[in-house]
Design an enzyme around this catalytic site. Sequence first.
Site, PDB file in Angstrom:
ATOM      1  N   ASP A  25      -2.221  -1.420   8.837  1.00  9.46           N
ATOM      2  CA  ASP A  25      -0.769  -1.399   8.961  1.00  9.46           C
ATOM      3  C   ASP A  25      -0.375  -1.631  10.421  1.00  9.46           C
ATOM      4  O   ASP A  25      -0.387  -0.717  11.230  1.00  9.46           O
ATOM      5  CB  ASP A  25      -0.269  -0.023   8.468  1.00  9.46           C
ATOM      6  CG  ASP A  25       1.234   0.122   8.595  1.00  9.46           C
ATOM      7  OD1 ASP A  25       1.925  -0.883   8.858  1.00  9.46           O
ATOM      8  OD2 ASP A  25       1.723   1.261   8.418  1.00  9.46           O
ATOM      9  N   ASN A  27       2.578  -2.581  11.658  1.00 10.85           N
ATOM     10  CA  ASN A  27       3.948  -2.238  12.087  1.00 10.85           C
ATOM     11  C   ASN A  27       4.346  -0.817  11.693  1.00 10.85           C
ATOM     12  O   ASN A  27       5.521  -0.451  11.738  1.00 10.85           O
ATOM     13  CB  ASN A  27       4.964  -3.261  11.556  1.00 10.85           C
ATOM     14  CG  ASN A  27       4.966  -3.310  10.031  1.00 10.85           C
ATOM     15  OD1 ASN A  27       4.150  -2.638   9.386  1.00 10.85           O
ATOM     16  ND2 ASN A  27       5.875  -4.071   9.456  1.00 10.85           N
ATOM     17  N   ASP A  29       4.687   0.975   8.909  1.00  7.63           N
ATOM     18  CA  ASP A  29       5.648   1.314   7.852  1.00  7.63           C
ATOM     19  C   ASP A  29       4.937   1.923   6.646  1.00  7.63           C
ATOM     20  O   ASP A  29       5.541   2.119   5.593  1.00  7.63           O
ATOM     21  CB  ASP A  29       6.465   0.076   7.428  1.00  7.63           C
ATOM     22  CG  ASP A  29       5.577  -1.013   6.822  1.00  7.63           C
ATOM     23  OD1 ASP A  29       4.333  -0.848   6.820  1.00  7.63           O
ATOM     24  OD2 ASP A  29       6.125  -2.016   6.332  1.00  7.63           O
ATOM     25  N   ASP A  33      -0.435  -5.013   6.244  1.00 11.91           N
ATOM     26  CA  ASP A  33       0.366  -6.245   6.295  1.00 11.91           C
ATOM     27  C   ASP A  33      -0.465  -7.441   6.771  1.00 11.91           C
ATOM     28  O   ASP A  33      -1.617  -7.293   7.187  1.00 11.91           O
ATOM     29  CB  ASP A  33       1.598  -6.042   7.189  1.00 11.91           C
ATOM     30  CG  ASP A  33       1.238  -5.262   8.442  1.00 11.91           C
ATOM     31  OD1 ASP A  33       0.342  -5.718   9.168  1.00 11.91           O
ATOM     32  OD2 ASP A  33       1.832  -4.180   8.690  1.00 11.91           O
ATOM     33  N   ASP A 103      -5.082 -15.672  -3.524  1.00 12.00           N
ATOM     34  CA  ASP A 103      -5.153 -15.109  -4.874  1.00 12.00           C
ATOM     35  C   ASP A 103      -3.965 -15.646  -5.664  1.00 12.00           C
ATOM     36  O   ASP A 103      -2.813 -15.322  -5.354  1.00 12.00           O
ATOM     37  CB  ASP A 103      -5.089 -13.577  -4.760  1.00 12.00           C
ATOM     38  CG  ASP A 103      -5.687 -12.880  -5.958  1.00 12.00           C
ATOM     39  OD1 ASP A 103      -5.543 -13.402  -7.074  1.00 12.00           O
ATOM     40  OD2 ASP A 103      -6.293 -11.801  -5.768  1.00 12.00           O
ATOM     41  N   ASP A 203      -6.422 -15.524 -10.896  1.00  8.91           N
ATOM     42  CA  ASP A 203      -6.301 -14.211 -11.526  1.00  8.91           C
ATOM     43  C   ASP A 203      -6.187 -14.304 -13.046  1.00  8.91           C
ATOM     44  O   ASP A 203      -5.362 -15.063 -13.559  1.00  8.91           O
ATOM     45  CB  ASP A 203      -5.043 -13.523 -10.970  1.00  8.91           C
ATOM     46  CG  ASP A 203      -4.864 -12.127 -11.512  1.00  8.91           C
ATOM     47  OD1 ASP A 203      -5.674 -11.263 -11.152  1.00  8.91           O
ATOM     48  OD2 ASP A 203      -3.923 -11.907 -12.313  1.00  8.91           O
ATOM     49  N   GLU A 260     -11.404 -15.499 -12.263  1.00  9.83           N
ATOM     50  CA  GLU A 260     -11.659 -14.148 -12.769  1.00  9.83           C
ATOM     51  C   GLU A 260     -11.618 -14.210 -14.294  1.00  9.83           C
ATOM     52  O   GLU A 260     -10.608 -14.589 -14.870  1.00  9.83           O
ATOM     53  CB  GLU A 260     -10.590 -13.180 -12.253  1.00  9.83           C
ATOM     54  CG  GLU A 260     -10.895 -11.756 -12.631  1.00  9.83           C
ATOM     55  CD  GLU A 260      -9.664 -10.884 -12.732  1.00  9.83           C
ATOM     56  OE1 GLU A 260      -9.787  -9.668 -12.564  1.00  9.83           O
ATOM     57  OE2 GLU A 260      -8.561 -11.410 -13.001  1.00  9.83           O
ATOM     58  N   HIS A 333     -10.776  -4.242  -5.994  1.00  7.08           N
ATOM     59  CA  HIS A 333      -9.541  -3.448  -6.057  1.00  7.08           C
ATOM     60  C   HIS A 333      -9.228  -2.931  -7.459  1.00  7.08           C
ATOM     61  O   HIS A 333      -8.248  -2.223  -7.642  1.00  7.08           O
ATOM     62  CB  HIS A 333      -8.379  -4.312  -5.555  1.00  7.08           C
ATOM     63  CG  HIS A 333      -8.112  -5.467  -6.477  1.00  7.08           C
ATOM     64  ND1 HIS A 333      -8.998  -6.506  -6.635  1.00  7.08           N
ATOM     65  CD2 HIS A 333      -7.088  -5.724  -7.313  1.00  7.08           C
ATOM     66  CE1 HIS A 333      -8.527  -7.354  -7.531  1.00  7.08           C
ATOM     67  NE2 HIS A 333      -7.367  -6.908  -7.956  1.00  7.08           N
ATOM     68  N   ASP A 334     -10.029  -3.313  -8.447  1.00  2.09           N
ATOM     69  CA  ASP A 334      -9.819  -2.813  -9.813  1.00  2.09           C
ATOM     70  C   ASP A 334     -10.891  -1.802 -10.206  1.00  2.09           C
ATOM     71  O   ASP A 334     -10.970  -1.407 -11.375  1.00  2.09           O
ATOM     72  CB  ASP A 334      -9.886  -3.969 -10.826  1.00  2.09           C
ATOM     73  CG  ASP A 334      -8.702  -4.916 -10.719  1.00  2.09           C
ATOM     74  OD1 ASP A 334      -7.628  -4.494 -10.249  1.00  2.09           O
ATOM     75  OD2 ASP A 334      -8.862  -6.087 -11.113  1.00  2.09           O
TER      76      ASP A 334
END
Length: 560
Positions: A25, A27, A29, A33, A103, A203, A260, A333-334
């Site tokens: 991150d 910035n 928040d 990013d 992606d 995807d 995928e 990520h899954d």
Amino acid sequence: MILEKEKNWWKDAAVYQIYPKSFYDSNNDGFGDIEGIRQKLPYIKSLGVDVVWVCPFFKSPQADNGYDVADYFEIDPIFGGNMEDLRNLIDDTHKLGMKFVLDLVANHTSDEHEWFQKALAGDEKYMNYYYFRDPVNGKAPSNWASVFGGGAWEYVPHLDKYYLHIFHKKQPDLNWENKEVVDEVINIMKHWAEYGVDGFRLDAINYLYKEPDFPSVEPMPGSEFGFGTEHYANKPKVNEHFNRLNREVFGPYNMMTVAEVAYINGDQARRYCGLEKPEVDMLYLFELLNFDQDGYDKFAPLPFDVKAFKEAVFGWQEEMKYFGHLALFFSNHDQARSVSRFGNDSDEYRDLSAKMHGNAMYMLKGTPYIYQGEELGMTSLDYTDVNDFHDVEVPFMWQEKVVEGGESPEKWIHLFNTRSRDGGRSPMQWDSSENGGFSKVTPWQKTNGNYTKINVELQEKDEKSPLNFYRQLLKVRKTLKSVIYGTVTPFDNDSDATFCYSRDFEDEQVISINNFKDYDVQVKLPQGRFNVVLSNYGDVTEIEDTVTLRPYEGITAVKI
Ligand code: TEU
């Protein structure tokens, strides 16, 4: 001999997968990013990877963390919202000699995409971009289940029609039978190819064709819904679409493409890799990691069985022996983190098992896909509150199992920590400062409490760390032709503890021997003496005959 057509630029590459929301991150928040990724490019480069794949960062209501795209040409504000950031990221990636893979989510859009909004307003042209259907006997057109829970059809009262969403109801499926849709997707792809991206990760792309009558299926136990995958996964029409995409985009722009795919068999897999006509370069198969659960139900875990692992992994190596190419991965990520799921995340064995996993998986035939934090041995979660989880599937399961089903909350929190997709999505652990150095403010998803023990800064200083092992692994991989082009021959395959194979090409032989258990095991090696080029204990130089592998030991060695 290496055939000319086998020498594609991606053939000996390794890929690093970034989940932008959780990477860095810049910035402050609370969300990772695009600029954060750019700032960390020297780190990524230092791993020895060649390709960076970034999960979706387009404008999105984030119902499925960006896999619900509302605009394929704009960056979401949480990722910086700024096209210049992306320009800089891609340019800097190229300057460092790496490639950039986008992606692309083309099976569905967000319900907030302009096309769907027009469809909802009753514009027939755009209704035909999706699957809108009349009710059948006052009900949905079929009983297909959505991947994330509930049914796959959503009713729109003012249109008196249902629309199809294989995933979340905020992810309506695009109708690829409509040529205009295919043209739109081709435009999007060409736009990004010309912008300078070097490849696409496609995807959920094997779901592009649905049987037009959407036949109902046998419901799952205790449910009115059933997965209708036999009616929409890997249908021959998908091959036709791939072939057209290849002719018009992938081929002319010399892109690396990774599809995928799930619910697949060997014949379908080989066909996707262009057995008959050019289609995609490689496959990212769900089947590789599904062996520790009951069918496709990740919340019905089975104990980790090394033999089942070998059957899945070696089985697919065999399927793709002469044709096609696989993505090799142990986490994404899954998925929950591999060191917790297939290894041992105790302080005593975590580093060893994380390193051994790399040694076991990434000497196989295929392209390594290392997921952020895997190189550190990041673990699954330690959350105690259901509200700490964010993934779409969690509230569905909580409602169904705990609130309505009366099952124990502790059991489900444990399942979410160890099996849910959130497991791989906690922020990257950079250093021992607050929030693991990911952000100066509270991150969108809680940092794993073990960030003071597992982080980049600490591992940089330790030459025996998983991080430095992964660097060495990727370096070694590049020097061995047999690892890229050689055959794969398992040995000691009856063992329920070891994962061993030999890679052979011309006069080079490389072996990868790995112990997945916390006790010593003996392995009989192929004939000859072997020079150790990679060892997670770091104290072995030559092996021959019979070797005793210590707990979670992993070795790669080359025949002398
Ligand atoms: O995943 C496709 C997919 O089938 C998964 O959602 C899978 O069913 C799930 O992980 C099992 O729990 C891709 C993306 O990787 C995933 O993040 C997206 O949610 C999905 O497509 C929809 O775009």
